[in-house]
Scaffold this motif. Structure first.
Motif, short mmCIF file in Angstrom:
data_model
loop_
_atom_site.label_atom_id
_atom_site.label_comp_id
_atom_site.label_asym_id
_atom_site.label_seq_id
_atom_site.Cartn_x
_atom_site.Cartn_y
_atom_site.Cartn_z
N GLY A 24 0.71 -1.20 0.09
CA GLY A 24 0.13 0.06 0.00
C GLY A 24 0.94 1.29 -0.05
N SER A 25 2.10 1.15 0.44
CA SER A 25 2.74 2.23 0.61
C SER A 25 3.92 2.48 -0.66
N GLY A 26 3.76 1.44 -1.57
CA GLY A 26 4.60 1.38 -2.72
C GLY A 26 6.21 0.95 -2.83
N ILE A 27 6.06 0.12 -1.59
CA ILE A 27 7.70 -0.30 -1.19
C ILE A 27 7.78 -1.77 -1.70
N ALA A 28 8.58 -2.00 -2.75
CA ALA A 28 9.09 -3.26 -3.00
C ALA A 28 9.71 -4.08 -1.98
N TYR A 29 9.21 -5.28 -1.91
CA TYR A 29 9.92 -6.14 -0.77
C TYR A 29 10.12 -7.55 -1.36
N MET A 30 10.97 -8.33 -0.43
CA MET A 30 10.95 -9.83 -0.86
C MET A 30 11.13 -10.58 0.42
#
Length: 80
Positions: A24-30
């Motif tokens: 929702g915050s537009g932060i890419a993650y793995m």
């Protein structure tokens, strides 16, 4: 892109909530060991690790801190 470890969720519910907040915050993650920890809960070394890009770490950590405060507030209300 350098990835850094943001956190180790304690359970699948916390992992899903964190995923939703990051997306929702537009932060890419793995997520490292995303499914292993649900198959073998509590085994050392098999915890899920949420990784984010180094440049997004500060924003992601701020989101995580708000989540921790919200959880503590709700837990405190239940004990009253």
């Amino acid at each position: 892109m350098n990835l850094v470890r943001l956190t180790e969720p304690h359970n699948v519910g916390e992992l899903v909530m964190l995923q939703s907040l990051l997306e929702g915050s537009g932060i890419a993650y793995m997520i490292r060991h995303a499914n292993i920890s649900s198959l073998y809960p509590g085994l050392p070394g098999l915890d899920s690790h949420v990784m984010v890009a180094e440049q997004d770490y500060a924003r992601a950590e701020a989101i995580l801190q708000r989540l921790r405060l919200d959880v503590r507030e709700v837990s405190g209300e239940m004990g009253e």
